[in-house]
Design an enzyme around this catalytic site. Sequence first.
Site, PDB file in Angstrom:
ATOM      1  N   LYS A 132       0.838  -1.209   0.000  1.00 17.22           N
ATOM      2  CA  LYS A 132       0.000   0.000   0.000  1.00 17.22           C
ATOM      3  C   LYS A 132       0.867   1.250   0.000  1.00 17.22           C
ATOM      4  O   LYS A 132       1.558   1.539   0.968  1.00 17.22           O
ATOM      5  CB  LYS A 132      -0.892   0.049   1.246  1.00 17.22           C
ATOM      6  CG  LYS A 132      -1.917   1.178   1.141  1.00 17.22           C
ATOM      7  CD  LYS A 132      -2.512   1.590   2.464  1.00 17.22           C
ATOM      8  CE  LYS A 132      -1.855   2.797   3.075  1.00 17.22           C
ATOM      9  NZ  LYS A 132      -1.895   4.016   2.269  1.00 17.22           N
ATOM     10  N   GLU A 179      10.201   1.966  10.095  1.00 16.68           N
ATOM     11  CA  GLU A 179      11.136   3.055   9.743  1.00 16.68           C
ATOM     12  C   GLU A 179      10.377   4.349   9.965  1.00 16.68           C
ATOM     13  O   GLU A 179       9.518   4.717   9.154  1.00 16.68           O
ATOM     14  CB  GLU A 179      11.530   2.952   8.266  1.00 16.68           C
ATOM     15  CG  GLU A 179      12.212   1.674   7.875  1.00 16.68           C
ATOM     16  CD  GLU A 179      13.649   1.634   8.332  1.00 16.68           C
ATOM     17  OE1 GLU A 179      14.211   2.693   8.666  1.00 16.68           O
ATOM     18  OE2 GLU A 179      14.206   0.539   8.370  1.00 16.68           O
ATOM     19  N   CYS A 218      13.068  11.896   6.069  1.00 19.00           N
ATOM     20  CA  CYS A 218      12.998  11.410   7.453  1.00 19.00           C
ATOM     21  C   CYS A 218      14.291  11.710   8.208  1.00 19.00           C
ATOM     22  O   CYS A 218      14.273  11.998   9.390  1.00 19.00           O
ATOM     23  CB  CYS A 218      12.713   9.923   7.464  1.00 19.00           C
ATOM     24  SG  CYS A 218      13.843   9.004   6.408  1.00 19.00           S
ATOM     25  N   GLU A 258       9.065  16.795  14.640  1.00 18.99           N
ATOM     26  CA  GLU A 258       9.451  16.672  13.230  1.00 18.99           C
ATOM     27  C   GLU A 258       8.539  17.574  12.387  1.00 18.99           C
ATOM     28  O   GLU A 258       7.320  17.441  12.420  1.00 18.99           O
ATOM     29  CB  GLU A 258       9.287  15.214  12.788  1.00 18.99           C
ATOM     30  CG  GLU A 258       9.740  14.988  11.365  1.00 18.99           C
ATOM     31  CD  GLU A 258       9.535  13.544  10.912  1.00 18.99           C
ATOM     32  OE1 GLU A 258       8.499  12.949  11.245  1.00 18.99           O
ATOM     33  OE2 GLU A 258      10.423  13.022  10.219  1.00 18.99           O
TER      34      GLU A 258
HETATM   35  P1  NAD Z   1       2.150   8.678   7.699  1.00 19.30           P
HETATM   36  O1  NAD Z   1       2.584   7.917   8.902  1.00 19.30           O
HETATM   37  O2  NAD Z   1       1.025   9.617   7.844  1.00 19.30           O
HETATM   38  O3  NAD Z   1       1.755   7.685   6.529  1.00 19.30           O
HETATM   39  C1  NAD Z   1       2.630   6.700   6.057  1.00 19.30           C
HETATM   40  C2  NAD Z   1       1.805   5.578   5.453  1.00 19.30           C
HETATM   41  O4  NAD Z   1       1.008   4.986   6.474  1.00 19.30           O
HETATM   42  C3  NAD Z   1       0.832   6.013   4.353  1.00 19.30           C
HETATM   43  O5  NAD Z   1       0.775   5.015   3.367  1.00 19.30           O
HETATM   44  C4  NAD Z   1      -0.476   6.105   5.113  1.00 19.30           C
HETATM   45  O6  NAD Z   1      -1.597   5.957   4.275  1.00 19.30           O
HETATM   46  C5  NAD Z   1      -0.343   4.954   6.077  1.00 19.30           C
HETATM   47  N1  NAD Z   1      -1.174   5.049   7.294  1.00 19.30           N
HETATM   48  C6  NAD Z   1      -1.708   6.163   7.868  1.00 19.30           C
HETATM   49  N2  NAD Z   1      -2.423   5.828   8.956  1.00 19.30           N
HETATM   50  C7  NAD Z   1      -2.342   4.477   9.079  1.00 19.30           C
HETATM   51  C8  NAD Z   1      -2.868   3.530  10.025  1.00 19.30           C
HETATM   52  N3  NAD Z   1      -3.610   3.908  11.062  1.00 19.30           N
HETATM   53  N4  NAD Z   1      -2.561   2.215   9.859  1.00 19.30           N
HETATM   54  C9  NAD Z   1      -1.779   1.815   8.831  1.00 19.30           C
HETATM   55  N5  NAD Z   1      -1.279   2.657   7.909  1.00 19.30           N
HETATM   56  C10 NAD Z   1      -1.544   3.976   8.034  1.00 19.30           C
HETATM   57  O7  NAD Z   1       3.464   9.390   7.145  1.00 19.30           O
HETATM   58  P2  NAD Z   1       3.600  10.347   5.890  1.00 19.30           P
HETATM   59  O8  NAD Z   1       3.025  11.666   6.295  1.00 19.30           O
HETATM   60  O9  NAD Z   1       3.104   9.689   4.658  1.00 19.30           O
HETATM   61  O10 NAD Z   1       5.200  10.412   5.759  1.00 19.30           O
HETATM   62  C11 NAD Z   1       5.967  11.206   6.563  1.00 19.30           C
HETATM   63  C12 NAD Z   1       6.555  10.423   7.716  1.00 19.30           C
HETATM   64  O11 NAD Z   1       7.291   9.297   7.222  1.00 19.30           O
HETATM   65  C13 NAD Z   1       7.570  11.250   8.487  1.00 19.30           C
HETATM   66  O12 NAD Z   1       7.372  11.061   9.860  1.00 19.30           O
HETATM   67  C14 NAD Z   1       8.903  10.686   8.050  1.00 19.30           C
HETATM   68  O13 NAD Z   1       9.937  10.881   8.955  1.00 19.30           O
HETATM   69  C15 NAD Z   1       8.576   9.251   7.857  1.00 19.30           C
HETATM   70  N6  NAD Z   1       9.574   8.603   6.978  1.00 19.30           N
HETATM   71  C16 NAD Z   1      10.511   7.765   7.545  1.00 19.30           C
HETATM   72  C17 NAD Z   1      11.488   7.162   6.751  1.00 19.30           C
HETATM   73  C18 NAD Z   1      12.532   6.249   7.355  1.00 19.30           C
HETATM   74  O14 NAD Z   1      13.217   5.558   6.609  1.00 19.30           O
HETATM   75  N7  NAD Z   1      12.689   6.189   8.660  1.00 19.30           N
HETATM   76  C19 NAD Z   1      11.505   7.404   5.376  1.00 19.30           C
HETATM   77  C20 NAD Z   1      10.547   8.258   4.835  1.00 19.30           C
HETATM   78  C21 NAD Z   1       9.575   8.843   5.662  1.00 19.30           C
END
Ligand code: NAD
Length: 493
Positions: free
Chosen positions: A178, A253, A287, A387
């Site tokens: 997804k 991650e 991130c 963040e």
């Molecule tokens: P997010 O957590 O809002 O969403 C990430 C994914 O999770 C999306 O596909 C979203 O649809 C899904 N999601 C949302 N709610 C969910 C739930 N309750 N259950 C299961 N899945 C759910 O994050 P974002 O806004 O898309 O991305 C930004 C975040 O990602 C930042 O915090 C960033 O630091 C992190 N990030 C981390 C890394 C790493 O390697 N550590 C890399 C890229 C981004």
Amino acid sequence: MKLLKNYINGAWVPALSGKTRNIINPATGEIIALATDSDQKDAQAAIAAAKESFYGQGEWRRMNAQARADILFGIADAIAAKRDEIAQLDTINNGKPLREAEGDIDDAIHCFRYYAGLITKPYGGVYDVNDGFGPMHSYTVQEPVGVCGQITPWNYPFLMAVWKLAPALAAGNSIVFKPASITPLSTVALFEIFADSPLPRGCVNLVLGSGATVGQELAQNKDVDIITFTGSTEVGQSIAHAAVGNLKKVGLELGGKSPNIIFADADFEGAIEWAMIGIFLNQGEVCAAGSRIIIEESLKDKFIKRLVERAQAITIGNGLQNPDMGPLVSKEHMEKVLQYIATGQEEGATLVCGGNRYTKGNCAKGYFVEPTIFTDCTSQMTIVKEEIFGPVVTVQTFQTEEEAIALANDTIYGLAGAVFTTDGARALRVVKEIRAGITWINCYNPTFNEAPWGGYKMSGYGRDLGVQGLEEYQQTKQINIALNPGPIGWYQN
Ligand code: NAD
């Protein structure tokens, strides 16, 4: 307008509910595609297909490693043939400058090739064991975990997908994937490549939809054996809770608030350029972004003056025109970042650069934010603690090495960090003290397929990339063989 569909059990299908979602170009605010908007039922259908693929038909997991590798090398070649087209999709959907998107696709091609190569290398152990039960031979093999649920964010749509899909496929798993609901374009292009490849039916499935429905189902469904997630810490926590039901394996991650420590003896222009890459690459939607500059007091004024000068010269525009920075990914995210900037000012930080939405030229309808720098920051401020995930950096100062390390570690996160100094011994001392999974010396952000990527503390657990990235999707089985198949005379009768 093209409807982006799910790919389940080898067929392109719309969500059962028939619902759709508009996909927006953040540089213009225009609708560029329609995506099917799935819910739990679609996720369940995809999980059932992956389950049948793994536990029923079993073709992919049983295929020998060389045959799997050949298919993955073919997929890498197919991505390479469409490299420019896929890069454009990431730029119009995520906003990032085209040259950065092209770099992502090149990394993704190498990632597929890396895991295609790795899976054919010797792996496992052979043990010289005691003969308490007669002479024995013991060895281990690595087996795929089973049905994988994978969830990715919107900041590197193609690359984050490949970081998860390539090792999971190499290991022989069956997958339900997804992507972030707002950036599905390049993932659909990847699945079109899968659909044209010899991958067996059902071993890789795509479900487009929101986290609250599709994502949550993947996390809680008891037929899913492992869930790997890249995204925010908050959602990572909810996934870990949901995964408890069947004790599925979990890889997280998550977010970061990473320190970038700069000593007065650092190469000045080098430190400036890397600090900019650290916070303005990909509009700061990284991130591991170096969002907290921690600088030696004596260098502060000179450093900030030059950093502001360079940041103000950053070109901003539609990613297709290859500016230094494109728009943020969405209107909601832009508003969140602007709100953080307002909070920074309210809490007493000094805004020395940027701070506004950028609307000049053809940027009026897009979601652009100026490169923003705050000085006079303290660890108690919201903009230092949380963040922001945008082009916003805070500056704090230190006088001693100990103080620099204490400031660097004063965070709930532990994803990344960097140190700039020409004193080699100090660089190694300081980097060892930073409580984070990824660190850099005299550079910021370079990432390699060969080296494991992941966090400490609330930045998650598990690793993407490298050998450990493959091991995430494997489990170890030990096989013990009695060398003498006859009775061993254990009982006294
Ligand atoms: P997010 O957590 O809002 O969403 C990430 C994914 O999770 C999306 O596909 C979203 O649809 C899904 N999601 C949302 N709610 C969910 C739930 N309750 N259950 C299961 N899945 C759910 O994050 P974002 O806004 O898309 O991305 C930004 C975040 O990602 C930042 O915090 C960033 O630091 C992190 N990030 C981390 C890394 C790493 O390697 N550590 C890399 C890229 C981004």
